[in-house]
Design a protein around this motif. Structure first.
Motif, PDB file in Angstrom:
ATOM      1  N   LYS A  35      14.662   9.427  12.622  1.00  0.00           N
ATOM      2  CA  LYS A  35      13.534   8.592  12.221  1.00  0.00           C
ATOM      3  C   LYS A  35      12.974   9.032  10.865  1.00  0.00           C
ATOM      4  N   ARG A  36      12.918  10.328  10.669  1.00  0.00           N
ATOM      5  CA  ARG A  36      12.448  10.826   9.372  1.00  0.00           C
ATOM      6  C   ARG A  36      13.375  10.372   8.246  1.00  0.00           C
ATOM      7  N   ALA A  37      14.683  10.397   8.518  1.00  0.00           N
ATOM      8  CA  ALA A  37      15.639   9.938   7.501  1.00  0.00           C
ATOM      9  C   ALA A  37      15.378   8.468   7.179  1.00  0.00           C
ATOM     10  N   PHE A  38      15.115   7.695   8.196  1.00  0.00           N
ATOM     11  CA  PHE A  38      14.865   6.264   7.972  1.00  0.00           C
ATOM     12  C   PHE A  38      13.598   6.053   7.147  1.00  0.00           C
ATOM     13  N   LYS A  39      12.587   6.855   7.459  1.00  0.00           N
ATOM     14  CA  LYS A  39      11.339   6.749   6.691  1.00  0.00           C
ATOM     15  C   LYS A  39      11.606   7.006   5.209  1.00  0.00           C
ATOM     16  N   HIS A  40      12.486   7.953   4.964  1.00  0.00           N
ATOM     17  CA  HIS A  40      12.770   8.265   3.569  1.00  0.00           C
ATOM     18  C   HIS A  40      13.570   7.141   2.898  1.00  0.00           C
ATOM     19  N   VAL A  41      14.422   6.475   3.681  1.00  0.00           N
ATOM     20  CA  VAL A  41      15.146   5.317   3.135  1.00  0.00           C
ATOM     21  C   VAL A  41      14.145   4.273   2.659  1.00  0.00           C
ATOM     22  N   VAL A  42      13.106   4.058   3.448  1.00  0.00           N
ATOM     23  CA  VAL A  42      12.065   3.096   3.067  1.00  0.00           C
ATOM     24  C   VAL A  42      11.439   3.513   1.735  1.00  0.00           C
ATOM     25  N   GLU A  43      11.200   4.797   1.588  1.00  0.00           N
ATOM     26  CA  GLU A  43      10.604   5.277   0.330  1.00  0.00           C
ATOM     27  C   GLU A  43      11.520   5.071  -0.868  1.00  0.00           C
ATOM     28  N   MET A  44      12.814   5.145  -0.602  1.00  0.00           N
ATOM     29  CA  MET A  44      13.785   5.055  -1.695  1.00  0.00           C
ATOM     30  C   MET A  44      14.147   3.614  -2.045  1.00  0.00           C
ATOM     31  N   ASP A  45      13.614   2.676  -1.303  1.00  0.00           N
ATOM     32  CA  ASP A  45      13.970   1.279  -1.521  1.00  0.00           C
ATOM     33  C   ASP A  45      13.602   0.823  -2.931  1.00  0.00           C
TER      34      ASP A  45
ATOM     35  N   HIS B   3       0.826  -1.199   0.000  1.00  0.00           N
ATOM     36  CA  HIS B   3       0.000   0.000   0.000  1.00  0.00           C
ATOM     37  C   HIS B   3       0.869   1.261   0.000  1.00  0.00           C
ATOM     38  N   ALA B   4       0.350   2.310  -0.633  1.00  0.00           N
ATOM     39  CA  ALA B   4       1.098   3.571  -0.704  1.00  0.00           C
ATOM     40  C   ALA B   4       1.443   4.114   0.684  1.00  0.00           C
ATOM     41  N   GLY B   5       0.577   3.873   1.637  1.00  0.00           N
ATOM     42  CA  GLY B   5       0.831   4.359   2.995  1.00  0.00           C
ATOM     43  C   GLY B   5       1.981   3.646   3.678  1.00  0.00           C
ATOM     44  N   ILE B   6       2.267   2.439   3.218  1.00  0.00           N
ATOM     45  CA  ILE B   6       3.402   1.673   3.738  1.00  0.00           C
ATOM     46  C   ILE B   6       4.666   2.121   3.014  1.00  0.00           C
ATOM     47  N   ARG B   7       4.546   2.180   1.715  1.00  0.00           N
ATOM     48  CA  ARG B   7       5.670   2.476   0.838  1.00  0.00           C
ATOM     49  C   ARG B   7       6.172   3.911   1.036  1.00  0.00           C
ATOM     50  N   PHE B   8       5.230   4.862   1.114  1.00  0.00           N
ATOM     51  CA  PHE B   8       5.622   6.277   1.193  1.00  0.00           C
ATOM     52  C   PHE B   8       5.340   6.816   2.586  1.00  0.00           C
ATOM     53  N   ILE B   9       6.036   6.236   3.534  1.00  0.00           N
ATOM     54  CA  ILE B   9       5.751   6.526   4.936  1.00  0.00           C
ATOM     55  C   ILE B   9       6.192   7.943   5.333  1.00  0.00           C
TER      56      ILE B   9
ATOM     57  N   LEU C 116      22.789  10.712  -0.759  1.00  0.00           N
ATOM     58  CA  LEU C 116      22.641  10.538   0.687  1.00  0.00           C
ATOM     59  C   LEU C 116      22.215  11.838   1.362  1.00  0.00           C
ATOM     60  N   LEU C 117      22.573  12.959   0.744  1.00  0.00           N
ATOM     61  CA  LEU C 117      22.215  14.253   1.340  1.00  0.00           C
ATOM     62  C   LEU C 117      20.699  14.424   1.445  1.00  0.00           C
ATOM     63  N   PHE C 118      19.973  13.777   0.537  1.00  0.00           N
ATOM     64  CA  PHE C 118      18.515  13.880   0.618  1.00  0.00           C
ATOM     65  C   PHE C 118      17.991  13.325   1.945  1.00  0.00           C
ATOM     66  N   LEU C 119      18.655  12.293   2.438  1.00  0.00           N
ATOM     67  CA  LEU C 119      18.215  11.711   3.712  1.00  0.00           C
ATOM     68  C   LEU C 119      18.315  12.752   4.822  1.00  0.00           C
ATOM     69  N   ILE C 120      19.387  13.534   4.780  1.00  0.00           N
ATOM     70  CA  ILE C 120      19.602  14.528   5.836  1.00  0.00           C
ATOM     71  C   ILE C 120      18.669  15.716   5.635  1.00  0.00           C
ATOM     72  N   ASP C 121      18.469  16.089   4.389  1.00  0.00           N
ATOM     73  CA  ASP C 121      17.527  17.176   4.094  1.00  0.00           C
ATOM     74  C   ASP C 121      16.114  16.820   4.556  1.00  0.00           C
ATOM     75  N   VAL C 122      15.752  15.565   4.349  1.00  0.00           N
ATOM     76  CA  VAL C 122      14.423  15.127   4.779  1.00  0.00           C
ATOM     77  C   VAL C 122      14.364  15.044   6.308  1.00  0.00           C
ATOM     78  N   ALA C 123      15.487  14.662   6.907  1.00  0.00           N
ATOM     79  CA  ALA C 123      15.521  14.533   8.365  1.00  0.00           C
ATOM     80  C   ALA C 123      15.244  15.868   9.050  1.00  0.00           C
ATOM     81  N   ARG C 124      15.917  16.909   8.575  1.00  0.00           N
ATOM     82  CA  ARG C 124      15.751  18.226   9.206  1.00  0.00           C
ATOM     83  C   ARG C 124      15.181  19.194   8.172  1.00  0.00           C
ATOM     84  N   PRO C 125      13.885  19.505   8.310  1.00  0.00           N
ATOM     85  CA  PRO C 125      13.190  20.281   7.275  1.00  0.00           C
ATOM     86  C   PRO C 125      13.885  21.577   6.863  1.00  0.00           C
ATOM     87  N   GLU C 126      14.517  22.271   7.791  1.00  0.00           N
ATOM     88  CA  GLU C 126      15.065  23.575   7.406  1.00  0.00           C
ATOM     89  C   GLU C 126      16.369  23.477   6.602  1.00  0.00           C
TER      90      GLU C 126
END
Lengths: 149, 646
Positions: free
Chosen positions: B256-266, B117-123, B283-293
């Motif tokens: 945790k947000r970075a990890f969620k994005h890893v799941v999306e990128m799988d 499901h999209a809700g699982i995949r794009f957490i 990899l920088l995207f993981l950090i950008d996603v982790a900290r919104p600013e």
């Protein structure tokens, strides 16, 4: 034969990737992991630029339709996998009686007395690494014997 | 009966407890992923959410764009991801709005068996949107957050670490570096933590094709995960590269947000471009996603080298701590320092099978045993990796040594202490612009040279491997004052020099490879721009640690219509020396002696001396002198250069 079959079965359960099957057959002895990461001369020059992999050396981040159910990430904390992947470093640490690898093993065994755990393994090194052809599977069994004995 | 029941229940309880204890970490999260037949979509609610999202202009929100890897470039705005799986809308690659609408709608579709499901995949998208839109959990088909949380807890993630493996001996190309992202296990089991690696999924192509494909995006890059120990084995041991671990100061929620994005990128592929859309950049995207600013993924022009991404992390004040993990070779060199010359001979002889374990044991003193056994263990691994001993011999000698070691206590053991070299971020910038003035054969000229990437021997080694050079597409153009003419002096496709030093523990090969086009001297002493190929191989060693000498057998092929058979084919040798005084003054001198054979028969001799003074990490002044003798004519080229690194 039975041993090999059970070994393959154990690995097959934990992983799905072809690479790990290869490790199950060859990557278990001493020295094998050290040679695994090597590349040919030309590839060495170019591959580092690209940081390429053939894409099969990895665990899945997610697996199954429900996403992260039996995510193999969790399989990383499996003792069998750990020993197979770190045969040489672990053997070295056990003989020395300290180091990152034997510390990790102690935490996997949830050892209360970490120093005692390490000393016990050190003192029984020859009972764990019994011969030059020892496989990781046998090493795990021997460690279990030493820890429980 | 009662007794029987007690046994039965008792056994059941024991079995149950055992099942919990044997594989406590392998327990699947308890929220079961099964279709709920009673669930129905409420279209008016979904429409109201879509409307709210559009009213809030969430499709223009920087965070939403980050989640989609959406960047505005030369071709307009589009996601850098090239995989249909990543988009829920057909137009998702280009339209953040369409993707937003499709994503919201997808969250409310019923769960289907055998379909993720999209809700699982794009957490990560789900968590962000559900917060922004205050989505009513009771109207969803499934508790997506709840399920992820269970899973995440089981992995026990603590800190996030970015790892940089430095270049390795004998491979100048590796100076380019690489980065990994580690989700460190909370119980401090760093080596079995999940390491996230972004790599091109390459096929075993022939070398040059492989390089071209990598540069121009023919390969697809994917995120993958493996235990960090695999990467330590690969980099620290097999490739003998020092590693640097930068612990980030991200909070638990951010990690945790970075990890969620890893799941999306799988399993999501993007075209891999060696220079910019590479391992480190992604990899920088993981950090950008982790900290919104944060916005680390912007501001790279032309190339995003791994070390630049490390500098970016430091600049953004994200690095809390830096740890050094010395390579196997650095460990051996550090251990060798406290070992006497006589003892190190014994270690080498045992490791190479020249003396038995008994002879080794009886020849070393009791209080040196722990230290020498530890040294031998590391050296055996080194010899195996370098193909100097057979695996059977390795296994036998390793077990002999470790058996002895296990019987020696640690009282006299020498704690390994490797002096930390300069970290990678202290290295110079890799783009270099040189402006120079000089005379060639008595004619005055001005020269502009540019190197888009990497490092040459004359530059400072600080934070880099010593004796290595690699330049991609360096070129130089000259303006001769006298006849007011521009001349393209040289363009290399790639230029590599590797001067690994040999010592008593290791005999290593040196090599050089340089190919492209340059001004070739013709038999009539004029010049013409043509192809060349220069290669060589030999050995090098160092004296007093700052004075390096090398010798190579060399071949140099030049092409021009003016040569017999269109080519000049030379064989000969090169002698060179490099010395470096306190990273300020560096001298690189070489002399080539060659003979043209088969086509043009001529003696060729070339002496080049470069002297460099480093003013700062981005500015240096260099003097260069070349004396070349070919077709019985001697020319002198002398110049002074100002070089800017940026």
């Amino acid at each position: 034969m039975k041993k090999i079959l059970s070994l393959v079965a154990v690995f097959g359960l934990v992983f799905a990737s072809a690479e790990v099957f290869a490790a199950g057959n060859t990557g278990c002895g001493l020295g094998a992991v050290l040679l695994k990461g090597k590349k040919g001369k030309v590839m060495e020059l170019l591959a580092t630029c690209l940081n390429g992999t053939s894409g099969n050396q990895t665990f899945a981040i997610t697996s199954g339709t429900s996403g992260y159910e039996e995510g193999a990430v969790i399989g990383m904390t499996d003792v069998e996998v750990f020993v197979a992947k770190n045969m040489d470093s672990l053997a070295t640490d056990i003989a020395r009686g300290n180091g990152e690898y034997v510390d990790t093993l102690a935490s996997m065994y949830k050892a209360q007395d970490v120093d005692g755990f390490k000393t016990k393994l050190k003192n029984n090194f020859d009972k764990i690494y019994t011969n030059t052809g020892v496989t990781s599977k046998e090493v795990v069994a021997n460690i279990n014997d030493v820890v429980n004995g | 009966m009662l007794f029987n029941n007690t046994i039965k229940y008792g056994l059941t309880a024991v079995l149950f407890l055992m099942s919990l204890n044997i594989f406590p970490q392998n327990q699947a999260p308890s929220i079961e992923y099964v279709p709920d037949p009673s669930y129905t979509v409420d279209p008016t609610y979904v429409d109201s959410l879509v409307k709210k999202a559009l009213d809030l202009k969430l499709y223009d929100d920087p965070y939403w764009k980050k989640l989609l890897h959406y960047k505005v470039g030369l071709h307009g705005g589009r996601s850098l991801i090239d995989d249909k799986k990543f988009f829920l809308s057909e137009k998702g690659k280009r339209s953040t709005k369409e993707e937003l609408i499709a994503t919201i709608k997808a969250f409310f579709t019923p769960i289907e068996k055998d379909k993720t499901h999209a809700g699982i995949r794009f957490i990560a998208r789900f968590s962000w949107l559900s917060e922004k839109l205050a989505i009513d959990k009771n109207r969803l088909p499934f508790d997506f957050d709840g399920r992820f949380d269970k899973y995440y807890e089981s992995i026990n993630v603590g800190k996030a670490i970015v790892v940089f493996p430095a270049g390795y001996m004998g491979s100048p190309a590796s100076m380019f570096g690489h980065t990994l992202f580690i989700f460190e296990n909370k119980q401090n089991k760093r080596i079995i933590s999940p390491a996230i690696n972004y790599a091109a999924n390459t096929t075993e192509d022939f070398g040059p094709i492989f390089a071209v494909k990598g540069l121009f995006g023919f390969y697809y890059g994917y995120f993958s995960v493996m235990p960090y120990s695999d990467k330590i084995n690969e980099y620290n041991n097999s490739e003998m590269r020092d590693m640097w671990e930068y612990t980030l100061n991200l909070s638990d929620d951010e990690v945790k947000r970075a990890f969620k994005h890893v799941v999306e990128m799988d399993k999501v592929g993007s075209r891999y471009f060696f220079l910019d859309e590479n391992c480190s950049y992604n990899l920088l995207f993981l950090i950008d996603v982790a900290r919104p600013e944060l916005d680390l993924t912007s501001g790279y022009f032309f190339s995003a080298e791994p070390v630049d991404t490390i500098r970016g992390l430091i600049k953004a004040d994200l690095v809390k701590k830096r740890d050094y993990r010395p390579s196997l070779f650095s460990q051996i060199m550090a251990r060798s320092e406290s070992v006497s010359s006589a003892d190190s001979d014994k270690v080498i002889n045992f490791a190479k099978g020249k003396i038995s374990i008994e002879e080794f044991n009886s020849s070393i003193s009791q209080n040196k045993k722990a230290e020498l056994y530890d040294f031998t263990t590391d050296y055996l691994k080194f010899l195996l990796i370098k193909d100097k001993i057979k695996i059977e011999d390795y296994q036998k000698r390793l077990l002999q040594i470790l058996n002895e070691r296990s019987r020696v206590d640690n009282k006299n053991a020498v704690e390994l202490s490797v002096k930390e070299p300069f970290p990678p971020e202290s290295s110079h910038r890799s783009r270099k612009l040189s402006l120079s003035g000089g005379t060639y054969d008595g004619f005055r000229y001005y020269q502009m040279a540019f190197r888009p990437s990497c490092h040459s021997l004359i530059d400072s080694d600080k934070g880099l491997s010593k004796g290595s050079e690699i330049e991609f597409m360096p070129f130089a153009a000259r303006y001769y004052q006298e006849n007011k003419k521009f001349k393209f002096e040289k363009l290399s496709v790639v230029r590599v020099i590797s001067l690994s030093e040999s010592n008593r523990y290791n005999v290593a090969n040196c090599y050089l490879l340089d190919t492209g086009g340059r001004q070739n001297i013709l038999p009539d002493h004029t010049q013409s721009f043509g192809g060349f190929l220069n290669g060589g191989t030999g050995y090098s060693t160092s004296l007093f640690n700052f004075f390096q000498i090398y010798g190579m057998a060399e071949t140099d092929i030049r092409f021009s219509g003016q040569y017999k058979y269109n080519s000049l084919l030379c064989f000969g040798g090169r002698l060179g020396l490099i010395f470096d005084v306190f990273d300020v003054w560096k001298s690189v001198v070489s002399a080539d002696f060659m003979r043209g054979v088969l086509t043009e028969k001529t003696n060729v001799m070339r002496i080049t001396a470069e002297e460099r003074i480093k003013i700062s990490s981005f500015f240096q002044i260099t003097g260069c002198y070349t004396n070349e003798f070919i077709f019985k004519k001697r020319t002198h080229d002398i110049s002074a250069r100002a070089e800017i690194m940026f």
